[in-house]
Design a protein around this motif. Structure first.
Motif, mmCIF file in Angstrom:
data_model
loop_
_atom_site.group_PDB
_atom_site.id
_atom_site.type_symbol
_atom_site.label_atom_id
_atom_site.label_comp_id
_atom_site.label_asym_id
_atom_site.label_seq_id
_atom_site.Cartn_x
_atom_site.Cartn_y
_atom_site.Cartn_z
ATOM 1 N N GLY A 1 3.438 4.244 20.442
ATOM 2 C CA GLY A 1 2.411 5.266 20.304
ATOM 3 C C GLY A 1 1.211 4.859 19.488
ATOM 4 O O GLY A 1 0.112 5.345 19.724
ATOM 5 N N LEU A 2 1.407 3.960 18.530
ATOM 6 C CA LEU A 2 0.332 3.702 17.577
ATOM 7 C C LEU A 2 0.060 2.216 17.400
ATOM 8 O O LEU A 2 0.957 1.396 17.496
ATOM 9 C CB LEU A 2 0.721 4.261 16.204
ATOM 10 C CG LEU A 2 0.853 5.780 16.076
ATOM 11 C CD1 LEU A 2 1.479 6.123 14.734
ATOM 12 C CD2 LEU A 2 -0.503 6.442 16.221
ATOM 13 N N VAL A 3 -1.203 1.902 17.118
ATOM 14 C CA VAL A 3 -1.538 0.597 16.578
ATOM 15 C C VAL A 3 -1.526 0.832 15.072
ATOM 16 O O VAL A 3 -2.485 1.340 14.505
ATOM 17 C CB VAL A 3 -2.918 0.117 17.039
ATOM 18 C CG1 VAL A 3 -3.209 -1.263 16.487
ATOM 19 C CG2 VAL A 3 -2.996 0.115 18.563
ATOM 20 N N ARG B 1 6.142 4.395 16.684
ATOM 21 C CA ARG B 1 5.712 3.190 15.986
ATOM 22 C C ARG B 1 5.449 2.030 16.929
ATOM 23 O O ARG B 1 4.479 1.306 16.778
ATOM 24 C CB ARG B 1 6.723 2.806 14.924
ATOM 25 C CG ARG B 1 6.841 3.861 13.837
ATOM 26 C CD ARG B 1 7.917 3.505 12.850
ATOM 27 N NE ARG B 1 7.570 2.323 12.085
ATOM 28 C CZ ARG B 1 6.847 2.361 10.976
ATOM 29 N NH1 ARG B 1 6.427 3.500 10.518
ATOM 30 N NH2 ARG B 1 6.553 1.260 10.323
#
Ligand SMILES: Nc1ncnc2c1ncn2[C@@H]1O[C@H](COP(=O)(O)OP(=O)(O)OP(=O)(O)O)[C@@H](O)[C@H]1O
Ligand SMILES: [Mg+2]
Lengths: 499, 319
Positions: free
Chosen positions: A345-347, A342
């Protein structure tokens, strides 16, 4: 037989007219530990978010102790005695443990000010009841991450919770910490608290759960006593017959000329990485075992140019390189699936597609302009390959289920066609079917001559894919074991614990 | 099929598109109520285009800054300083091209300093650019000795502000060119995607190989350059460089960007929305003038629009 404490009946929930829960019934008995299981995107978290008032149900009823309740918000659910421990912690790192436990409900003295003494004393009592050793005055940041969860549990208890929901609680815990958690669960159970337990780890379920409910594609499949079910049965209900889960290790054909792709010599960084040396060969899957805090994540962070390298050197394809930033690492052909999907790793606010192509923008562009046709085709292919459950490639990443989010992070590097793939807990939150798929994909990658370095705290999984296992302890590589010489998980466990 | 329609309506992203709907409503409303005042005449509409050009141009660059989760409050002051350096260069007899060069360089340099302080020294952009706003305005005042610096170069005056081509003001061409470039950069280029990723989650962007510090340098240099262009257009239009140019523009620009649907929380941005937002604010101002309201009342209305824009532009609440 104990009485029913919670009864959810005919629960329906859709998002944008896409049905997620379809006529789901869920019944929990007082004082039991009830496992809620199902594949990624089956609807487990959604059901629990309805129970805690985060989402509102479209149809159906919720009864607690035989009385119907309507939860308009989380406060309503809390008043009814329901608490949830989220995977993403909701603690404030800069506050003390006690302050976190009593956040927004601080005890007051007669002047209306916060009564710090009482707060610390009450926290101490709860912590003691749980047989834990956390100093209540300590700042959360300085407490080991494994204890954050315990703090969350203490927080729930201080609210007088009757039903405690845990959504994949062990995914960030080590073996020892997991044992502590299980001890606490048993204690809570004996004091009459009901627990709903979500996890993808089969062994845990049979260890602590009294009953199991399985959801598949938003529908009930089965509810049974765990004693009346075998592991195969559970896996079958989760996957729907297509029994595809084997953690069997198959020896891979090792190539004869062992060309080193990544060499690490006497790496030192911060307090966690003291002296790390190893070599990763072409076509090899190298596992890293160790306790939490043994410095595995920090080691790969240093290699990837996130943490500063204080000493030692790194060679890529035999050449001495200086990696000051992830950008440099990626240019050299490295890729990292980080620990925390969260935050790292990710937008979350961007779409599945935008997330997947982010490290590979150059590869899907011509003259600096992104070619949507190329990009979409690659993204679609990976969605199919990893069986990512999403409405389309434009769905916002935050709206995918936890396991599917994790698959996107992995897909980022598959799309990038990375030569040296570093995976930090790549299957965290991923269901059992997908785990098998991912292990297979990792082998495929290695068969293509690429190299994989993988950290996993799930021993079964680590042993299912590694050709060789490095053991780390206190920032030092203590041993390197050939997979074929490892007879059982205990061999590695022993090497990890060794003084 | 009413349920199908219902779904489409539910799926429609109101927050992102509210500006277009509002714009159409505003246009219709004023067309009817201000008919006798000549709101819909070609002259008046072109006038609106002229008046909003500078805000739109700065807004295009500001969209990138806000999308990357930063802010630039120095644009208005930079416009003034660039107008003055441009005018001074021409006054010194160095010609139009040298003047354009100096004007742009002024803006880019200040953008560079802003970016450097934000990324290397790690001072929040709000503080950096707030301070820069004062420093640069002061510098403009000082360099000009508080008096206007006249511009007499006819080519310059034509191309930077006062000219018309085929009856269309040159300022409108500038707006369109910058908007189109900005739109393509943000939507379709690597730089645009990286800017949005930086604003959406800086850590994840870094972990994916985005050089976020460089992206931030670039977006600040972008607002610097576009503020400089706006300043040069003010100068061409009024045939002089003045230190008062662009006073308060930073707020109008930010209002246009937010109104257009770009998120103050970073990660979301739209150049087309910004331009529409800017034109809408311009249209409302124009209508207020036609109705005989004065500057003080305009200011009040503009303030209210900003509040409304931010209220509507708030992060969508999770379902
Ligand atoms: N707010 C939302 N908007 C749209 N779709 C959603 C939303 N929340 C969940 N979904 C979808 O509902 C489905 C069920 O998601 P949920 O998070 O409940 O799965 P899960 O069983 O918890 O899976 P996992 O094991 O991966 O955590 C998924 O396909 C997900 O994409
Ligand atoms: Mg979930």
């Amino acid at each position: 037989m104990a009485e029913t404490i919670l009864k959810m009946s005919n629960i329906e929930k859709s998002f944008n007219s896409i049905n997620v829960l379809n006529q789901v019934d869920f019944e929990v008995k007082k004082g039991e530990v009830h496992a809620l299981m199902g594949g990624n995107g089956a609807g487990k978290s959604t059901l629990m978010k309805i129970l805690t008032g985060i989402y509102q149900l479209d149809e159906g009823t919720i009864e607690i102790d035989g009385k119907e309740h309507i939860f308009k918000n989380t406060a309503d659910a809390e008043d009814a005695g329901i608490s949830m421990i989220f995977q993403e912690f909701s603690l404030i790192p800069k506050f003390s443990v006690a302050k976190n436990i009593y956040l927004n409900r601080e005890p007051r003295n007669k002047f209306g000010f916060i009564d710090d003494k009482k707060m610390v004393k009450d926290s101490e009592a709860i912590i003691k009841e749980l047989e834990l050793k956390i100093p209540p005055k300590e700042i959360v940041e300085n407490v080991s991450v494994g204890y954050w969860q315990m703090t969350e549990i203490a927080k729930a208890l201080s609210k007088g919770t009757k039903i405690l929901i845990m959504d994949e609680p062990t995914s960030t815990l080590t073996k020892t910490e997991t044992e502590i958690l299980f001890r606490i669960i048993k204690k809570l159970k004996s004091s009459g608290i009901t627990i709903i337990y979500i996890s993808h780890r089969m062994d845990e379920i049979f260890q602590i759960c009294d009953r199991i409910t399985v959801l598949r594609n938003g529908k009930n499949v089965v509810t049974k006593n765990s004693a009346d079910m075998t592991m195969e049965e559970v896996i079958n209900s989760i996957l729907g017959g297509s029994m595809r889960s084997s953690f069997e290790w198959v020896e891979r054909k090792a190539s004869d000329d062992r060309t080193p792709l990544l060499e690490v010599e006497k790496l030192k960084s911060g307090i966690r990485v003291k002296d790390v040396s190893f070599t990763l060969f072409e076509g090899e899957i190298l596992g890293m075992a160790g306790l939490m805090g043994s410095g595995r994540s920090e080691t790969v962070r240093t290699i990837f140019g996130i943490d500063p390298l204080e000493n030692g050197k790194i060679l890529v394809r035999g050449e001495h390189v200086k990696i000051h930033s992830p950008d440099k690492a990626i240019k050299l052909g490295l890729g990292l699936v980080p620990e925390d999907r969260r935050s790292q790793g990710l937008v979350l606010g961007h779409s599945v597609k935008e997330n997947m192509i982010l490290p590979s923008l150059k590869k899907v562009s011509k003259k600096n302009l992104i070619q949507n046709k190329i990009a979409n085709e690659k993204v679609e292919r990976l969605i199919a390959k990893l069986k990512i459950k999403t409405d389309d490639i434009y769905k916002e990443a935050s709206l995918l289920s936890g396991g599917n989010q994790q698959k996107i992070v992995l897909a980022k590097w598959l799309l990038n066609d990375t030569d040296i793939l570093i995976l930090d807990e790549p299957t965290s939150g991923v269901d059992i079917g997908a785990k098998t798929d991912i292990i297979e994909i990792i082998r495929e990658i290695a068969d293509l001559g690429k190299a994989v370095l993988v950290i996993s705290s799930e021993m079964t999984e680590l042993l299912a894919m590694s050709d060789r296992v490095l053991v780390m302890k206190d920032g030092v590589v203590t041993s390197s074991l050939e997979r074929k010489h490892i007879e059982s998980e205990e061999d590695v466990e022993r090497a990890i614990q060794i003084e | 099929m009413p349920s199908k329609l219902n779904d489409t309506l539910k799926k429609f992203d109101w927050r992102q598109n509210i500006v277009y709907i509002a714009f159409v409503l505003v246009l219709i409303y004023f067309s009817i109520t201000l008919q006798e005042h000549g709101f819909l005449t070609q002259d008046n509409l072109l006038n609106i285009a002229r008046q909003t050009a500078m805000i739109s141009i700065m807004g295009v660059a500001m969209t990138f800054v806000i999308a990357s989760k930063e802010i630039d409050l120095s644009v208005g002051s930079v416009a003034a300083l660039s107008a003055i350096t441009t005018a001074l260069t021409m006054q010194a007899g160095l010609g139009m091209f040298a003047a354009i060069f100096v004007g742009l360089l002024t803006g880019i340099l200040i953008g560079f300093i802003n970016g450097y302080l934000v990324t290397k020294i790690a001072i929040p952009s709000f503080l950096v650019t707030l301070a820069m706003m004062m420093v640069v305005r002061g510098l403009a005042m000082w360099m000009s000795g508080t008096s206007p610096i006249p511009i007499i170069n006819e080519h310059y005056i034509f191309f930077f502000g006062s000219g018309n081509v085929l009856g269309i003001p040159i300022l409108l061409f500038w707006t369109i060119i910058i908007a189109v470039i900005g739109h393509f950069l943000l939507r379709h280029s690597i730089f645009g995607r990286q800017t949005l990723a930086t604003g959406g989650n800086e850590t994840a962007a870094i972990f994916s190989g985005v050089k976020t510090a460089r992206i931030k340098m670039a977006v600040f240099m972008g607002t610097g350059a576009m503020a400089a262009l706006a300043g040069m257009l003010y100068a061409g239009r009024l045939q002089a460089g003045r230190f008062t140019f662009g006073d308060g523009d930073e707020l109008s620009v930010i209002a246009a960007v937010i109104l257009g649907g770009t998120s103050l929380f970073g990660g979301v941005g739209t150049v087309v929305g910004t331009v529409i937002g800017s034109i809408m604010i311009g249209t409302i101002n124009n209508a207020l003038i036609l109705q005989g309201l004065d500057v003080s009342q305009q200011m009040m209305v503009q303030g209210i629009i900003i509040i409304l824009a931010v209220a509507f532009g708030r992060k969508k609440k999770k379902v």
